[in-house]
Design a protein around this motif. Structure first.
Motif, short mmCIF file in Angstrom:
data_model
loop_
_atom_site.label_atom_id
_atom_site.label_comp_id
_atom_site.label_asym_id
_atom_site.label_seq_id
_atom_site.Cartn_x
_atom_site.Cartn_y
_atom_site.Cartn_z
N PRO A 293 -3.37 -22.18 22.72
CA PRO A 293 -2.34 -21.41 22.52
C PRO A 293 -1.26 -22.27 22.39
O PRO A 293 -0.03 -21.73 22.51
CB PRO A 293 -2.23 -20.31 23.73
N GLY A 294 -1.15 -23.56 22.71
CA GLY A 294 0.00 -24.40 22.84
C GLY A 294 0.54 -24.93 21.56
O GLY A 294 1.50 -25.38 21.30
N SER A 295 -0.23 -24.38 20.36
CA SER A 295 0.38 -24.58 19.07
C SER A 295 0.74 -26.21 18.60
O SER A 295 1.68 -26.44 18.15
CB SER A 295 1.72 -23.76 18.64
N ARG A 296 -0.15 -27.06 19.32
CA ARG A 296 0.07 -28.30 19.00
C ARG A 296 -0.68 -29.02 17.82
O ARG A 296 -1.78 -28.40 17.58
CB ARG A 296 -0.50 -29.29 20.33
N LEU A 297 -0.17 -29.90 16.97
CA LEU A 297 -1.07 -30.64 15.93
C LEU A 297 -1.84 -31.67 16.63
O LEU A 297 -1.49 -32.60 17.42
CB LEU A 297 0.14 -31.27 15.04
N ARG A 298 -3.08 -31.51 15.80
CA ARG A 298 -3.92 -32.50 16.32
C ARG A 298 -4.66 -32.76 15.06
O ARG A 298 -5.23 -32.21 14.22
CB ARG A 298 -5.08 -31.88 17.17
N VAL A 299 -5.04 -34.29 14.95
CA VAL A 299 -5.80 -34.98 13.88
C VAL A 299 -7.33 -34.70 14.14
O VAL A 299 -7.78 -35.40 15.26
CB VAL A 299 -5.42 -36.38 13.75
N LYS A 300 -8.00 -34.28 13.15
CA LYS A 300 -9.51 -34.29 13.27
C LYS A 300 -10.19 -34.63 12.07
O LYS A 300 -9.56 -34.61 11.00
CB LYS A 300 -9.74 -32.68 13.65
N PRO A 301 -11.47 -34.88 12.21
CA PRO A 301 -12.14 -35.10 10.77
C PRO A 301 -12.20 -33.77 10.10
O PRO A 301 -11.76 -32.94 10.70
CB PRO A 301 -13.39 -35.50 11.36
N PRO A 302 -12.59 -33.75 8.66
CA PRO A 302 -12.73 -32.68 7.69
C PRO A 302 -13.66 -31.77 8.61
O PRO A 302 -14.47 -31.98 9.35
CB PRO A 302 -13.10 -33.05 6.47
N LYS A 303 -13.88 -30.78 7.95
CA LYS A 303 -14.62 -29.61 8.43
C LYS A 303 -15.83 -29.90 8.65
O LYS A 303 -16.67 -29.68 9.75
CB LYS A 303 -14.40 -28.10 7.59
N SER A 304 -16.45 -30.71 7.57
CA SER A 304 -17.91 -30.85 7.76
C SER A 304 -18.20 -32.30 7.03
O SER A 304 -17.18 -33.00 6.75
CB SER A 304 -18.90 -29.83 6.85
N HIS A 305 -19.28 -32.96 7.15
CA HIS A 305 -19.47 -34.31 6.63
C HIS A 305 -19.32 -34.16 4.81
O HIS A 305 -19.14 -35.29 4.34
CB HIS A 305 -21.04 -34.59 6.93
N ASN A 306 -19.29 -32.86 4.44
CA ASN A 306 -19.05 -32.73 3.13
C ASN A 306 -17.66 -32.89 2.72
O ASN A 306 -17.23 -33.12 1.59
CB ASN A 306 -19.83 -31.52 2.49
N GLY A 307 -16.94 -32.73 3.71
CA GLY A 307 -15.68 -32.75 3.54
C GLY A 307 -14.77 -34.04 3.29
O GLY A 307 -13.65 -34.19 2.64
N VAL A 308 -15.58 -35.24 3.75
CA VAL A 308 -14.88 -36.44 3.23
C VAL A 308 -15.61 -36.56 1.90
O VAL A 308 -16.64 -36.91 1.55
CB VAL A 308 -15.70 -37.47 4.53
N ARG A 309 -14.52 -36.77 1.07
CA ARG A 309 -14.68 -36.90 -0.21
C ARG A 309 -13.70 -37.66 -1.15
O ARG A 309 -12.47 -38.00 -0.49
CB ARG A 309 -15.09 -35.59 -0.92
N THR A 310 -14.10 -38.15 -2.16
CA THR A 310 -12.91 -38.82 -3.15
C THR A 310 -12.86 -38.04 -4.48
O THR A 310 -13.99 -37.76 -5.17
CB THR A 310 -13.29 -40.36 -3.54
N LEU A 311 -11.53 -37.55 -4.51
CA LEU A 311 -11.23 -36.85 -5.96
C LEU A 311 -10.59 -37.55 -6.97
O LEU A 311 -9.61 -38.50 -6.73
CB LEU A 311 -10.44 -35.61 -5.31
N VAL A 312 -10.89 -37.52 -8.18
CA VAL A 312 -10.20 -37.92 -9.31
C VAL A 312 -9.35 -37.04 -9.80
O VAL A 312 -9.49 -35.82 -10.04
CB VAL A 312 -11.36 -38.28 -10.61
N LEU A 313 -7.85 -37.59 -9.81
CA LEU A 313 -6.67 -36.67 -10.20
C LEU A 313 -6.34 -36.80 -11.73
O LEU A 313 -6.56 -38.03 -12.19
CB LEU A 313 -5.51 -36.87 -9.37
N ASP A 314 -6.00 -35.87 -12.18
CA ASP A 314 -5.34 -35.79 -13.57
C ASP A 314 -3.80 -36.66 -13.53
O ASP A 314 -3.45 -36.82 -12.55
CB ASP A 314 -5.16 -34.57 -14.25
N PRO A 315 -3.56 -37.13 -14.68
CA PRO A 315 -2.54 -38.17 -14.82
C PRO A 315 -1.22 -37.52 -14.24
O PRO A 315 -0.42 -37.94 -13.65
CB PRO A 315 -2.35 -38.59 -16.14
N VAL A 316 -0.87 -36.18 -14.67
CA VAL A 316 0.44 -35.49 -14.28
C VAL A 316 0.40 -35.37 -12.39
O VAL A 316 1.42 -35.74 -11.89
CB VAL A 316 0.46 -34.46 -14.95
N THR A 317 -0.70 -34.88 -11.89
CA THR A 317 -0.88 -34.66 -10.53
C THR A 317 -0.73 -35.94 -9.70
O THR A 317 0.00 -36.18 -8.90
CB THR A 317 -2.06 -34.09 -10.13
N LEU A 318 -1.49 -37.27 -10.43
CA LEU A 318 -1.44 -38.50 -9.97
C LEU A 318 -0.03 -38.84 -9.79
O LEU A 318 0.46 -39.58 -8.64
CB LEU A 318 -2.15 -39.31 -10.86
#
Length: 403
Positions: free
Chosen positions: A226-251
């Motif tokens: 309930p403290g509404s503090r920000l915390r850094v965590k790993p992604p939700k699951s091991h599948n969450g660690v991933r590398t995405l290829v971005l389109d040129p405009v978004t990049l």
């Protein structure tokens, strides 16, 4: 964990050692007992058992004469050291819903009818069936682990309401409207990647590789209640660690955003601090209302992306990799069949199952978008007389065509 699993042998010295969780002290700090230097596994097991009994003596074993609330609170307390703070908060909030109805009842006298009546009253108070189904799972787990009892309650039925999801036209309308917003690079990245809101907020400048045109997801930001503090965590699951290829405009947009403020995070608030996930959701819904589309929340974009990519012919594993999800979970919760694909599937299976073999073979190379003018002719072509085939008896004939 059994005693045998807890005791390990040092590969260098050959001595035995173990580590035992002892709970938390009065200040909330985690306590561990670590012992090493035992010549034999038997000596290590003896000391492990002594500390184990000493730890359990501080927590009285739950009994059926205890109240339901005491049983549940003891279960949560015993798991504080192994669960994330948000998970502990969620368990306490869920179990707290049922305390006004059966919290004071003895565990031995709690019946399935009492629990089901509490579910009906909670649903009448406005709680969703999804929440009640989760509560039922947690409550059953509590009683099974604490007192070894099966409540035998019938879990609430699934909700009849489907979560709203934008159409592609609504997503484009939202994208056009937010083109002038300060956080437009983040909104575009959300629309083309389907990142979770915590993953968006947790992106750092070092995660972006402009030369390769990729973006790596390594962490997420979560709000701890309930403290509404920000915390850094790993992604939700091991599948969450991933590398995405971005389109040129978004990049280009994300690269410019990463080079802007003096912060290691790509997307920040006006004060330069990392964007909070709850603030991201509020701002997303405000912009959605202004763009005259439904305020469905950023997470529903993942559902839209999953269904759109699968409709376009991409494989389940390809879509799951992009969204950072397990393929089975993706197919169960994230996919929807639109009306156009449903009609195409209806006509296609009818054609394949009823056309002669020669014409059915040509259908396999048809494009996905079947012309409406072709379908009536195909259906008419289905009404043909079967041709004779070598080696087959013709109905009504007295002898075979071949000897």
């Amino acid at each position: 964990m059994s005693d045998t699993d807890a005791i390990v042998q040092d590969p260098v010295t050959g001595l035995f050692e173990f580590r035992l969780e002892m709970g938390r002290d009065h200040g909330g700090s985690r306590m561990q007992a670590r012992r090493s230097g035992f010549a034999t596994a038997k000596a290590a097991k003896s000391e492990y058992g002594r500390l184990y009994r000493q730890r359990d003596a501080l927590h009285p074993r739950p009994r059926l004469s205890d109240s339901v609330q005491n049983i549940c609170e003891g279960w949560v307390l015993a798991r504080e050291q192994e669960l994330e703070p948000n998970t502990v908060y969620g368990y306490r909030w869920l179990l707290g819903l049922i305390y006004p109805y059966v919290g004071g009842v003895r565990a031995s006298r709690l019946s399935a009818r009492m629990v089901e009546r509490a579910y009906r009253e909670l649903e009448g108070s406005g709680y969703s069936r999804t929440t009640l189904r989760t509560l039922n799972l947690v409550l059953a787990k509590v009683f099974a682990e604490q007192v070894g009892r099966n409540l035998g309650t019938r879990k609430p039925r699934e909700s009849d309401d489907e979560r709203p999801v934008w159409s592609l036209a609504e997503a484009r309308r939202f994208g056009d409207y937010v083109a002038g917003d300060r956080l437009y690079p983040m909104w575009r990245l959300l629309l083309v990647s389907g990142l979770r809101r915590g993953e968006l907020c947790g992106l750092r400048c070092g995660d972006l590789e402009p030369v390769q045109g990729t973006l790596t997801v390594r962490r997420q930001l979560v709000v701890e209640d309930p403290g509404s503090r920000l915390r850094v965590k790993p992604p939700k699951s091991h599948n969450g660690v991933r590398t995405l290829v971005l389109d040129p405009v978004t990049l280009d947009l994300v690269t410019a955003a990463a080079a802007g403020p003096a912060s290691r995070y790509v997307f920040t608030g006006r004060t330069g601090r990392p964007m909070r996930p709850d603030n991201l959701t509020d701002r997303f819904n405000q912009l959605a209302v202004a763009a005259e589309v439904g305020p469905i929340g950023p997470h529903q974009i993942r559902h839209l992306i999953a269904s759109s990519l699968l409709d376009a012919g991409y494989g389940v594993h390809e879509v799951a990799e992009r969204l950072g999800h397990d393929p089975a979970t993706l197919m169960r919760y994230y996919t929807r069949v639109n009306s156009t694909r449903r009609l195409q599937a209806t006509d296609r299976i009818a054609e394949l199952m009823t056309l002669p073999e020669r014409q059915a073979g040509s259908l396999r190379n048809w494009p996905d978008e079947t012309s409406p003018a072709v379908v009536p002719e195909v259906r008419k072509a289905c009404q043909v007389t079967p041709t004779r085939r070598p080696g087959k008896r013709v109905p009504g004939s007295k002898r075979s065509l071949t000897r």
